[in-house]
Design an enzyme around this catalytic site. Structure first.
Site, PDB file in Angstrom:
ATOM      1  N   LYS A 133      17.157  10.938 -10.852  1.00  0.00           N
ATOM      2  CA  LYS A 133      17.382   9.516 -10.559  1.00  0.00           C
ATOM      3  C   LYS A 133      16.146   8.679 -10.853  1.00  0.00           C
ATOM      4  CE  LYS A 133      16.922   8.078  -6.272  1.00  0.00           C
ATOM      5  NZ  LYS A 133      15.930   6.956  -6.218  1.00  0.00           N
TER       6      LYS A 133
ATOM      7  N   LYS B  98       6.332   1.164  -7.361  1.00  0.00           N
ATOM      8  CA  LYS B  98       6.903   2.473  -7.045  1.00  0.00           C
ATOM      9  C   LYS B  98       7.446   3.153  -8.299  1.00  0.00           C
ATOM     10  CE  LYS B  98       8.289   6.023  -4.705  1.00  0.00           C
ATOM     11  NZ  LYS B  98       9.315   6.032  -3.678  1.00  0.00           N
TER      12      LYS B  98
ATOM     13  N   THR C  87      13.897   3.879  -3.392  1.00  0.00           N
ATOM     14  CA  THR C  87      13.436   3.682  -4.763  1.00  0.00           C
ATOM     15  C   THR C  87      14.606   3.179  -5.591  1.00  0.00           C
ATOM     16  OG1 THR C  87      11.810   5.467  -4.539  1.00  0.00           O
ATOM     17  CG2 THR C  87      12.402   4.795  -6.777  1.00  0.00           C
TER      18      THR C  87
END
Length: 324
Positions: free
Chosen positions: A262, A194, A118
């Site tokens: 994150k 995503k 990601t």
């Protein structure tokens, strides 16, 4: 990407039989096992040499560096945590980091790098250009589904890239996943989808934790609350899955708090250039940041519930509960 923008690299003369997987965490290990079960010859690399060696004992080959692995495969699948680790895997200087040896320069022209991390969509788009310049094809291919689905080859893959990359890597993607979404012919589109998924996942976990914490603080037995909500309109997949961890008192990290520090950070970063407001994402990000700052960053992301004061959480059961 199309053939007019980049000259197509020369294709290998035979279908891919050798696949490499870099990163044997909760997701990568399951993916490597799914590939092995599907009949592929699988090579692996992980900084934890013992994990790679254990995988290889049941079939496959462990490599000491990402570069050594890259030189031997037609399709290389990267399942590392973030953009910095992707950079190290592909362009590392051989000093012993994630990419010791540097995979990009060892990949053969016409091979494919499948990027499952990601990352910022702009990073993915730039990475495609760097690899294509050296004759390596690229698929932007973030994943979703959790460790259990990775182990059973039932992931969801959000992919984008050129048709030549799909032609070579398609059977590899199919072996690792239940559904492969082909979202376009250029890198970045998979990562954009995503990012949206992670927005929802992070917000849903934070909301689930807040709801469970309120119920516990109000005197509702946690087990009863879980039973009612999972059979009511307010349920979500994240509530049902993550609050089961809370009921078991098991914060073994299947996906850690710091992952959502994150990922929600990436969500906010992606929206900032568009001046697009994301108030729920920002609040959820602050909740995960608070949990991480409290020393919970390495625990399961359901541990975000621990930021709420004045609640007594269920104690750990004698046998840890597995994720469904």
């Amino acid at each position: 990407m199309n053939d007019q923008e980049h000259p197509a690299p020369t294709a290998p003369t035979a279908p891919p039989t050798r696949v490499g997987v870099i990163g044997l965490g909760a997701m990568g290990l399951g993916m490597a096992r799914s590939l092995r079960t599907a009949g592929f010859s699988v090579g692996v690399h992980d900084l934890r040499a013992d994990v790679a060696a254990e995988f290889a004992r049941d079939g496959g080959t462990a490599y000491a560096s990402a570069g050594e692995l890259a030189a031997e495969v037609d399709v290389l699948v990267g399942v590392v945590v973030n953009a910095a680790q992707v950079e190290a895997v592909l362009f590392g200087d051989g000093a012993g980091g994630e990419g010791a040896g540097g995979a990009a320069e060892r990949l053969r022209p016409g091979s494919v790098y499948v990027m499952c991390s990601t990352v910022d969509p702009a990073f993915s788009a730039a990475l495609e250009k760097r690899l294509v310049a050296s004759g390596v094809r690229y698929l932007d291919a973030p994943i979703s589904g959790g460790a259990a689905r990775a182990a059973s080859g039932e992931l969801t893959m959000m992919t984008s890239g050129g048709p030549e990359a799909y032609a070579l890597a398609g059977p590899v993607l199919d072996a690792m996943s239940a559904t492969v979404y082909r979202l376009g012919d250029r890198a970045g589109l998979g990562s954009k989808v995503k990012i949206v998924n992670q927005l929802l996942a992070g917000v849903h976990i934070a909301a689930a934790a807040e709801a469970m914490a309120l119920g516990i603080r109000s005197g509702v037995p946690a087990e009863a609350l879980y039973e009612v909500i999972t059979h009511s309109a307010g349920n979500s997949w994240m509530f049902e899955n993550r609050m089961a961890h809370v009921l078991a008192g098991d914060y073994t990290p299947l996906s850690a708090v710091d992952i959502f520090v994150k990922d929600l950070g990436l969500v906010l970063d992606a929206a900032r250039p568009e001046k697009f407001p994301l108030p729920l994402s920002a609040t959820a990000h602050q909740m995960f940041l608070q949990a991480s700052a409290s020393g919970l960053g390495g625990e399961d992301d359901s541990a975000v519930i621990k930021i709420f004061p004045g609640i007594e959480l269920p104690a750990a059961k004698t046998a840890p509960q597995e994720e469904n």
